[in-house]
Design a protein around this motif. Structure first.
Motif, PDB file in Angstrom:
ATOM      1  N   ILE A  14      56.848  45.440 -39.961  1.00 16.47           N
ATOM      2  CA  ILE A  14      57.192  45.689 -38.561  1.00 16.47           C
ATOM      3  C   ILE A  14      58.092  44.558 -38.088  1.00 16.47           C
ATOM      4  O   ILE A  14      57.745  43.384 -38.217  1.00 16.47           O
ATOM      5  N   ILE A  15      59.274  44.922 -37.585  1.00 16.70           N
ATOM      6  CA  ILE A  15      60.229  43.953 -37.048  1.00 16.70           C
ATOM      7  C   ILE A  15      60.555  44.366 -35.616  1.00 16.70           C
ATOM      8  O   ILE A  15      60.994  45.488 -35.379  1.00 16.70           O
ATOM      9  N   ASN A  16      60.323  43.456 -34.680  1.00 10.56           N
ATOM     10  CA  ASN A  16      60.552  43.735 -33.254  1.00 10.56           C
ATOM     11  C   ASN A  16      59.876  45.026 -32.813  1.00 10.56           C
ATOM     12  O   ASN A  16      60.448  45.839 -32.086  1.00 10.56           O
ATOM     13  N   GLY A  17      58.661  45.248 -33.294  1.00  9.98           N
ATOM     14  CA  GLY A  17      57.886  46.398 -32.884  1.00  9.98           C
ATOM     15  C   GLY A  17      58.245  47.699 -33.574  1.00  9.98           C
ATOM     16  O   GLY A  17      57.660  48.730 -33.283  1.00  9.98           O
ATOM     17  N   GLU A  18      59.209  47.674 -34.490  1.00  8.51           N
ATOM     18  CA  GLU A  18      59.628  48.889 -35.188  1.00  8.51           C
ATOM     19  C   GLU A  18      59.235  48.828 -36.660  1.00  8.51           C
ATOM     20  O   GLU A  18      59.382  47.804 -37.312  1.00  8.51           O
ATOM     21  N   GLN A  19      58.753  49.955 -37.174  1.00 11.65           N
ATOM     22  CA  GLN A  19      58.378  50.073 -38.581  1.00 11.65           C
ATOM     23  C   GLN A  19      59.649  50.135 -39.421  1.00 11.65           C
ATOM     24  O   GLN A  19      60.551  50.915 -39.127  1.00 11.65           O
ATOM     25  N   ASN A  20      59.747  49.296 -40.449  1.00 11.40           N
ATOM     26  CA  ASN A  20      60.899  49.266 -41.345  1.00 11.40           C
ATOM     27  C   ASN A  20      60.438  49.380 -42.783  1.00 11.40           C
ATOM     28  O   ASN A  20      59.374  48.881 -43.141  1.00 11.40           O
ATOM     29  N   THR A  21      61.251  50.012 -43.619  1.00  9.19           N
ATOM     30  CA  THR A  21      60.982  50.127 -45.038  1.00  9.19           C
ATOM     31  C   THR A  21      62.213  49.661 -45.799  1.00  9.19           C
ATOM     32  O   THR A  21      63.331  50.068 -45.492  1.00  9.19           O
ATOM     33  N   PHE A  22      62.002  48.786 -46.769  1.00  7.04           N
ATOM     34  CA  PHE A  22      63.083  48.250 -47.581  1.00  7.04           C
ATOM     35  C   PHE A  22      62.806  48.551 -49.049  1.00  7.04           C
ATOM     36  O   PHE A  22      61.661  48.552 -49.487  1.00  7.04           O
ATOM     37  N   LYS A  23      63.872  48.797 -49.813  1.00  3.06           N
ATOM     38  CA  LYS A  23      63.771  48.959 -51.254  1.00  3.06           C
ATOM     39  C   LYS A  23      64.225  47.658 -51.900  1.00  3.06           C
ATOM     40  O   LYS A  23      65.205  47.054 -51.465  1.00  3.06           O
ATOM     41  N   ALA A  24      63.509  47.226 -52.940  1.00  2.00           N
ATOM     42  CA  ALA A  24      63.856  45.980 -53.612  1.00  2.00           C
ATOM     43  C   ALA A  24      63.654  46.116 -55.117  1.00  2.00           C
ATOM     44  O   ALA A  24      62.692  46.744 -55.561  1.00  2.00           O
ATOM     45  N   ASP A  25      64.574  45.521 -55.879  1.00  2.37           N
ATOM     46  CA  ASP A  25      64.440  45.507 -57.338  1.00  2.37           C
ATOM     47  C   ASP A  25      63.382  44.504 -57.774  1.00  2.37           C
ATOM     48  O   ASP A  25      62.703  44.691 -58.769  1.00  2.37           O
ATOM     49  N   LEU A  26      63.276  43.409 -57.023  1.00  2.65           N
ATOM     50  CA  LEU A  26      62.266  42.397 -57.303  1.00  2.65           C
ATOM     51  C   LEU A  26      61.851  41.751 -55.998  1.00  2.65           C
ATOM     52  O   LEU A  26      62.508  41.902 -54.977  1.00  2.65           O
ATOM     53  N   ILE A  27      60.739  41.039 -56.037  1.00  2.00           N
ATOM     54  CA  ILE A  27      60.215  40.383 -54.844  1.00  2.00           C
ATOM     55  C   ILE A  27      60.001  38.913 -55.156  1.00  2.00           C
ATOM     56  O   ILE A  27      59.345  38.565 -56.138  1.00  2.00           O
ATOM     57  N   LEU A  28      60.580  38.073 -54.343  1.00  2.00           N
ATOM     58  CA  LEU A  28      60.390  36.628 -54.432  1.00  2.00           C
ATOM     59  C   LEU A  28      59.503  36.234 -53.258  1.00  2.00           C
ATOM     60  O   LEU A  28      59.881  36.408 -52.113  1.00  2.00           O
ATOM     61  N   SER A  29      58.346  35.716 -53.558  1.00  2.74           N
ATOM     62  CA  SER A  29      57.388  35.388 -52.510  1.00  2.74           C
ATOM     63  C   SER A  29      57.320  33.886 -52.265  1.00  2.74           C
ATOM     64  O   SER A  29      57.316  33.098 -53.205  1.00  2.74           O
ATOM     65  N   THR A  30      57.241  33.512 -51.001  1.00  2.00           N
ATOM     66  CA  THR A  30      57.068  32.106 -50.631  1.00  2.00           C
ATOM     67  C   THR A  30      55.733  31.882 -49.926  1.00  2.00           C
ATOM     68  O   THR A  30      55.514  30.819 -49.372  1.00  2.00           O
ATOM     69  N   ILE A  31      54.860  32.879 -49.961  1.00  2.00           N
ATOM     70  CA  ILE A  31      53.543  32.703 -49.350  1.00  2.00           C
ATOM     71  C   ILE A  31      52.683  31.849 -50.274  1.00  2.00           C
ATOM     72  O   ILE A  31      52.945  31.757 -51.471  1.00  2.00           O
ATOM     73  N   PRO A  32      51.648  31.213 -49.744  1.00  3.61           N
ATOM     74  CA  PRO A  32      50.775  30.394 -50.597  1.00  3.61           C
ATOM     75  C   PRO A  32      50.168  31.232 -51.727  1.00  3.61           C
ATOM     76  O   PRO A  32      49.860  32.412 -51.547  1.00  3.61           O
ATOM     77  N   ALA A  33      50.011  30.617 -52.878  1.00  3.03           N
ATOM     78  CA  ALA A  33      49.518  31.322 -54.061  1.00  3.03           C
ATOM     79  C   ALA A  33      48.155  31.970 -53.820  1.00  3.03           C
ATOM     80  O   ALA A  33      47.879  33.042 -54.366  1.00  3.03           O
ATOM     81  N   TYR A  34      47.305  31.353 -53.001  1.00  3.33           N
ATOM     82  CA  TYR A  34      45.978  31.933 -52.770  1.00  3.33           C
ATOM     83  C   TYR A  34      46.054  33.244 -51.993  1.00  3.33           C
ATOM     84  O   TYR A  34      45.101  34.011 -51.974  1.00  3.33           O
ATOM     85  N   SER A  35      47.194  33.547 -51.366  1.00  3.55           N
ATOM     86  CA  SER A  35      47.375  34.810 -50.640  1.00  3.55           C
ATOM     87  C   SER A  35      47.998  35.899 -51.503  1.00  3.55           C
ATOM     88  O   SER A  35      47.985  37.064 -51.124  1.00  3.55           O
ATOM     89  N   LEU A  36      48.566  35.534 -52.642  1.00  8.13           N
ATOM     90  CA  LEU A  36      49.261  36.504 -53.494  1.00  8.13           C
ATOM     91  C   LEU A  36      48.393  37.675 -53.944  1.00  8.13           C
ATOM     92  O   LEU A  36      48.844  38.821 -53.892  1.00  8.13           O
ATOM     93  N   PRO A  37      47.160  37.445 -54.395  1.00  7.52           N
ATOM     94  CA  PRO A  37      46.366  38.588 -54.865  1.00  7.52           C
ATOM     95  C   PRO A  37      46.150  39.657 -53.797  1.00  7.52           C
ATOM     96  O   PRO A  37      46.036  40.836 -54.116  1.00  7.52           O
ATOM     97  N   LYS A  38      46.111  39.278 -52.526  1.00  7.49           N
ATOM     98  CA  LYS A  38      45.918  40.266 -51.461  1.00  7.49           C
ATOM     99  C   LYS A  38      47.090  41.244 -51.397  1.00  7.49           C
ATOM    100  O   LYS A  38      46.914  42.424 -51.132  1.00  7.49           O
ATOM    101  N   LEU A  39      48.311  40.739 -51.611  1.00  6.92           N
ATOM    102  CA  LEU A  39      49.494  41.595 -51.540  1.00  6.92           C
ATOM    103  C   LEU A  39      49.890  42.196 -52.881  1.00  6.92           C
ATOM    104  O   LEU A  39      50.335  43.335 -52.952  1.00  6.92           O
ATOM    105  N   PHE A  40      49.767  41.406 -53.955  1.00 11.98           N
ATOM    106  CA  PHE A  40      50.313  41.820 -55.233  1.00 11.98           C
ATOM    107  C   PHE A  40      49.276  42.015 -56.328  1.00 11.98           C
ATOM    108  O   PHE A  40      49.631  42.300 -57.472  1.00 11.98           O
ATOM    109  N   GLY A  41      48.009  41.876 -56.014  1.00 13.24           N
ATOM    110  CA  GLY A  41      46.959  42.002 -57.017  1.00 13.24           C
ATOM    111  C   GLY A  41      46.924  43.357 -57.691  1.00 13.24           C
ATOM    112  O   GLY A  41      46.559  43.465 -58.863  1.00 13.24           O
ATOM    113  N   LYS A  42      47.345  44.387 -56.982  1.00 15.49           N
ATOM    114  CA  LYS A  42      47.319  45.728 -57.577  1.00 15.49           C
ATOM    115  C   LYS A  42      48.374  45.900 -58.672  1.00 15.49           C
ATOM    116  O   LYS A  42      48.313  46.839 -59.449  1.00 15.49           O
TER     117      LYS A  42
END
Length: 75
Positions: A14-42
């Motif tokens: 959600i950006i400025n209150g609007e739902q957005n969808t993006f396509k990506a070939d790869l994902i580079l994450s800068t979130i703390p490693a302890y948060s990664l399993p919540k988003l990418f564990g699957k």
């Protein structure tokens, strides 16, 4: 949310209150490693094993701002 769709990732947010969808070939994450399993564990069932061993030392960061005209300049 992040989902794997065929040969790309679909990232929904959600950006400025609007739902957005993006396509990506790869994902580079800068979130703390302890948060990664919540988003990418699957996508990787061993992700938690790798990230839970990362040590995060206690750190305190303080940012200060000063008006430039209040700082004495040695010239």
């Amino acid at each position: 949310s992040v989902n794997k769709v065929e040969d790309y990732f679909s990232v929904e947010c959600i950006i400025n209150g609007e739902q957005n969808t993006f396509k990506a070939d790869l994902i580079l994450s800068t979130i703390p490693a302890y948060s990664l399993p919540k988003l990418f564990g699957k996508f990787d069932d061993q992700l938690l094993v790798h990230t839970e061993d990362i040590y995060y030392p206690p750190v305190l960061v303080i940012y200060l701002g000063f008006e430039k005209n209040k700082i004495k300049q040695n010239q």
